[in-house]
Design a protein around this motif. Structure first.
Motif, PDB file in Angstrom:
ATOM      1  N   VAL A 398     -35.395 -41.882   9.947  1.00  0.00           N
ATOM      2  CA  VAL A 398     -34.896 -41.115  11.086  1.00  0.00           C
ATOM      3  C   VAL A 398     -34.206 -39.874  10.530  1.00  0.00           C
ATOM      4  N   ALA A 399     -34.678 -38.704  10.926  1.00  0.00           N
ATOM      5  CA  ALA A 399     -34.128 -37.447  10.418  1.00  0.00           C
ATOM      6  C   ALA A 399     -32.677 -37.276  10.868  1.00  0.00           C
ATOM      7  N   PRO A 400     -31.918 -36.401  10.208  1.00  0.00           N
ATOM      8  CA  PRO A 400     -30.531 -36.146  10.622  1.00  0.00           C
ATOM      9  C   PRO A 400     -30.446 -35.614  12.049  1.00  0.00           C
ATOM     10  N   GLU A 401     -29.336 -35.967  12.709  1.00  0.00           N
ATOM     11  CA  GLU A 401     -28.994 -35.448  14.040  1.00  0.00           C
ATOM     12  C   GLU A 401     -30.063 -35.749  15.090  1.00  0.00           C
ATOM     13  N   ILE A 402     -30.579 -36.961  15.036  1.00  0.00           N
ATOM     14  CA  ILE A 402     -31.611 -37.429  15.973  1.00  0.00           C
ATOM     15  C   ILE A 402     -31.045 -38.596  16.785  1.00  0.00           C
ATOM     16  N   VAL A 403     -31.466 -38.722  18.048  1.00  0.00           N
ATOM     17  CA  VAL A 403     -31.095 -39.863  18.893  1.00  0.00           C
ATOM     18  C   VAL A 403     -32.354 -40.679  19.174  1.00  0.00           C
ATOM     19  N   VAL A 404     -32.312 -41.970  18.842  1.00  0.00           N
ATOM     20  CA  VAL A 404     -33.402 -42.904  19.154  1.00  0.00           C
ATOM     21  C   VAL A 404     -32.824 -43.958  20.091  1.00  0.00           C
ATOM     22  N   LEU A 405     -33.272 -43.968  21.340  1.00  0.00           N
ATOM     23  CA  LEU A 405     -32.676 -44.830  22.359  1.00  0.00           C
ATOM     24  C   LEU A 405     -33.725 -45.771  22.949  1.00  0.00           C
ATOM     25  N   ASN A 406     -33.441 -47.055  22.930  1.00  0.00           N
ATOM     26  CA  ASN A 406     -34.308 -48.056  23.559  1.00  0.00           C
ATOM     27  C   ASN A 406     -35.768 -47.884  23.163  1.00  0.00           C
ATOM     28  N   SER A 407     -36.021 -47.818  21.879  1.00  0.00           N
ATOM     29  CA  SER A 407     -37.380 -47.569  21.410  1.00  0.00           C
ATOM     30  C   SER A 407     -37.779 -48.569  20.328  1.00  0.00           C
ATOM     31  N   ILE A 408     -39.077 -48.804  20.211  1.00  0.00           N
ATOM     32  CA  ILE A 408     -39.648 -49.653  19.177  1.00  0.00           C
ATOM     33  C   ILE A 408     -40.441 -48.743  18.230  1.00  0.00           C
ATOM     34  N   VAL A 409     -40.088 -48.777  16.953  1.00  0.00           N
ATOM     35  CA  VAL A 409     -40.742 -47.912  15.979  1.00  0.00           C
ATOM     36  C   VAL A 409     -41.467 -48.784  14.961  1.00  0.00           C
ATOM     37  N   LEU A 410     -42.770 -48.607  14.856  1.00  0.00           N
ATOM     38  CA  LEU A 410     -43.554 -49.389  13.910  1.00  0.00           C
ATOM     39  C   LEU A 410     -43.283 -48.937  12.480  1.00  0.00           C
ATOM     40  N   PRO A 411     -43.677 -49.756  11.492  1.00  0.00           N
ATOM     41  CA  PRO A 411     -43.331 -49.454  10.099  1.00  0.00           C
ATOM     42  C   PRO A 411     -43.890 -48.116   9.613  1.00  0.00           C
ATOM     43  N   ASN A 412     -43.194 -47.569   8.589  1.00  0.00           N
ATOM     44  CA  ASN A 412     -43.663 -46.403   7.827  1.00  0.00           C
ATOM     45  C   ASN A 412     -43.801 -45.142   8.680  1.00  0.00           C
ATOM     46  N   LYS A 413     -42.876 -44.973   9.629  1.00  0.00           N
ATOM     47  CA  LYS A 413     -42.892 -43.782  10.471  1.00  0.00           C
ATOM     48  C   LYS A 413     -41.716 -42.869  10.115  1.00  0.00           C
ATOM     49  N   ALA A 414     -41.922 -41.573  10.272  1.00  0.00           N
ATOM     50  CA  ALA A 414     -40.863 -40.584  10.099  1.00  0.00           C
ATOM     51  C   ALA A 414     -40.536 -39.992  11.464  1.00  0.00           C
ATOM     52  N   ILE A 415     -39.324 -40.196  11.942  1.00  0.00           N
ATOM     53  CA  ILE A 415     -38.908 -39.738  13.264  1.00  0.00           C
ATOM     54  C   ILE A 415     -38.191 -38.392  13.107  1.00  0.00           C
ATOM     55  N   GLN A 416     -38.828 -37.343  13.615  1.00  0.00           N
ATOM     56  CA  GLN A 416     -38.301 -35.996  13.461  1.00  0.00           C
ATOM     57  C   GLN A 416     -37.683 -35.438  14.740  1.00  0.00           C
ATOM     58  N   SER A 417     -37.877 -36.131  15.859  1.00  0.00           N
ATOM     59  CA  SER A 417     -37.305 -35.665  17.124  1.00  0.00           C
ATOM     60  C   SER A 417     -36.769 -36.866  17.899  1.00  0.00           C
ATOM     61  N   SER A 418     -35.894 -36.609  18.829  1.00  0.00           N
ATOM     62  CA  SER A 418     -35.262 -37.685  19.593  1.00  0.00           C
ATOM     63  C   SER A 418     -36.284 -38.378  20.490  1.00  0.00           C
ATOM     64  N   SER A 419     -36.049 -39.672  20.771  1.00  0.00           N
ATOM     65  CA  SER A 419     -36.959 -40.450  21.610  1.00  0.00           C
ATOM     66  C   SER A 419     -36.161 -41.396  22.496  1.00  0.00           C
ATOM     67  N   LYS A 420     -36.759 -41.728  23.637  1.00  0.00           N
ATOM     68  CA  LYS A 420     -36.129 -42.651  24.581  1.00  0.00           C
ATOM     69  C   LYS A 420     -37.205 -43.483  25.260  1.00  0.00           C
ATOM     70  N   ASN A 421     -37.017 -44.805  25.261  1.00  0.00           N
ATOM     71  CA  ASN A 421     -37.936 -45.712  25.951  1.00  0.00           C
ATOM     72  C   ASN A 421     -39.398 -45.546  25.500  1.00  0.00           C
ATOM     73  N   LEU A 422     -39.602 -45.520  24.197  1.00  0.00           N
ATOM     74  CA  LEU A 422     -40.932 -45.322  23.653  1.00  0.00           C
ATOM     75  C   LEU A 422     -41.290 -46.412  22.651  1.00  0.00           C
ATOM     76  N   ILE A 423     -42.599 -46.661  22.516  1.00  0.00           N
ATOM     77  CA  ILE A 423     -43.116 -47.371  21.358  1.00  0.00           C
ATOM     78  C   ILE A 423     -43.774 -46.317  20.482  1.00  0.00           C
ATOM     79  N   ILE A 424     -43.271 -46.143  19.281  1.00  0.00           N
ATOM     80  CA  ILE A 424     -43.765 -45.109  18.388  1.00  0.00           C
ATOM     81  C   ILE A 424     -44.703 -45.748  17.382  1.00  0.00           C
ATOM     82  N   LEU A 425     -46.005 -45.464  17.523  1.00  0.00           N
ATOM     83  CA  LEU A 425     -47.049 -46.099  16.726  1.00  0.00           C
ATOM     84  C   LEU A 425     -47.332 -45.318  15.452  1.00  0.00           C
TER      85      LEU A 425
END
Length: 425
Positions: A398-425
């Motif tokens: 998860v990159a700096p200064e990011i908000v991840v809310l109520n989300s499911i993130v699968l392995p080996n992902k790079a989160i560069q922007s905020s997310s809400k109520n998502l499954i990130i494949l």
């Protein structure tokens, strides 16, 4: 002499537990600092009469499972063995298939647990109740009260309050039957195995009568403990209900793992207070409520941890970090001033500086010991995502200064922007 059997299932189960079950067999997922199945084993070790613990399931004998079994055999006094089914045999088929190993040594009776239940396991009281109520072909089933709505997701019991007998049992009824639900903990007398053999023969006979030559033996050995054993036993005068008022839950989803983590941490006050972290000086982080911190974790003294938090081995937590109601798995890194609430942070994942990973706090029903979170899934009835927590799989960044809310993130992902109520494949 008693035996204990822990039904651990197999890799085609626990789909609601993904992505966490993608990297480790679900029974080995750490809750309150210990593999899920180890809580059952430690409870059995408190009963001197239990001489052998059998794990039954169809997980392949992976390195993780081999390592755990090697550790358990050295760490605990009862004999511990894993009996691997050749295929999925149902909730009762494994008991029938390994009946000779279970009967070896002529135990007085045997405890049976589902691996995904969590409670304080008052085994001595349960065994005493079984001895006082049942004959040599009896069953004791542990039960608790649920809400009317939630009860229909579980096995429901009707009890004769004068005798304690279970007069009726139905698995996941379509309409309300009873608020008394099956906890997934049982005591079986020896002759129940003979009853299972009769069920097996009936299944065989039904197949032959239908013109099947019985070549698929895996089908004939599939036995449902709930439908083929408990249902016909109810009302026979041989099955009795042990009601527990203790907090109880099931670990079906990642959200329910957070609930179980809280439950087990609270029980450490009674069972093993030395496992709980203690703060109070300038060299240690601020500790609020019940917290487990592995001895090999690095937690900065300015961090604030708790309540209901597990920090596993090789975790690194930087200055000013806030963690509450969460599980941080081995090798994870929480960088400076990040915040983790109501979440599970996966193995070797990284949360960047000033980032926020958050789920929605669950408010239990104050009128019942039962918590709705035990049955929480990823989707609601309309098919929309509704996780109550955030889950990061293995090696998520998860990159700096990011908000991840109520989300499911699968392995080996790079989160560069905020997310809400998502499954990130």
């Amino acid at each position: 002499m008693w035996k204990a059997i822990i039904l651990i299932g197999g890799p085609d189960k626990g789909t609601r537990f993904r992505p966490l079950s993608l990297d480790i067999p679900k029974p080995l997922f750490p809750v309150a600092g210990l593999p899920m199945v180890q809580h059952h084993i430690e409870a059995c070790c408190q009963v001197p009469e239990i001489k052998e613990i059998l794990l039954i399931g169809f997980f392949p004998l992976s390195d993780e499972l081999k390592n755990f079994l090697a550790y358990a055999k050295k760490a605990f006094t009862p004999s511990i063995r894993y009996l691997q089914e050749y295929t999925s045999l149902g909730t009762g088929g494994g008991l029938y298939h390994f009946r000779d190993q279970i009967s070896a040594g002529s135990p007085s009776a045997f405890l049976v647990f589902n691996v995904d239940v969590c409670c304080n396991f008052p085994l001595q009281d349960i065994l005493h109740f079984h001895s006082s109520k049942t004959a040599d072909d009896g069953i004791t089933i542990v039960a608790t009260e649920a809400t009317h709505q939630e009860s229909m997701s579980y096995g429901c019991l009707v009890e004769d309050k004068k005798t304690g007998e279970a007069t009726h049992y139905v698995e996941k009824p379509e309409t309300f039957v009873s608020s008394l639900i099956n906890c997934g903990v049982y005591v079986f007398s020896q002759k129940v195995l003979q009853y299972m053999e009769n069920v097996f023969k009936e299944h065989q006979s039904e197949r032959f009568d239908g013109g099947d030559n019985g070549s698929d033996s895996s089908f004939t050995e599939r036995i449902s403990l709930e439908k083929d054993i408990l249902y016909p036993y109810a009302g026979s005068g041989k099955m009795f209900v042990y009601k527990t008022k203790e907090v109880w839950g099931q670990i079906k989803s990642a959200a329910s793992a957070i609930h179980a983590n809280k439950l087990y941490l609270s029980l450490y006050h009674k069972t093993n207070p030395g496992r709980l972290a203690v703060g109070g000086d300038k060299q240690t982080p601020t500790i609020i409520g019940d917290v487990f911190i592995h001895k090999n974790a690095e937690v900065h003294s300015t961090a604030v941890i708790g309540p209901n938090v597990t920090i596993d081995e090789r975790v690194v937590i930087g200055p000013g970090v806030r963690v509450s109601n969460s599980i941080v798995l081995p090798g994870a890194v929480l960088k400076d001033h990040s915040c983790v609430l109501n979440s599970i942070i996966g193995w070797e994942s990284t949360v960047g500086q000033w980032s926020r990973v958050e789920g929605t706090a669950h408010q239990p029903d104050p009128n019942t010991q039962f918590s709705k979170i035990v049955s929480g899934g990823l989707f609601n009835e309309d098919g929309r995502l509704c996780p109550s927590i955030t889950v990061l799989g293995r090696q998520v960044t998860v990159a700096p200064e990011i908000v991840v809310l109520n989300s499911i993130v699968l392995p080996n992902k790079a989160i560069q922007s905020s997310s809400k109520n998502l499954i990130i494949l």
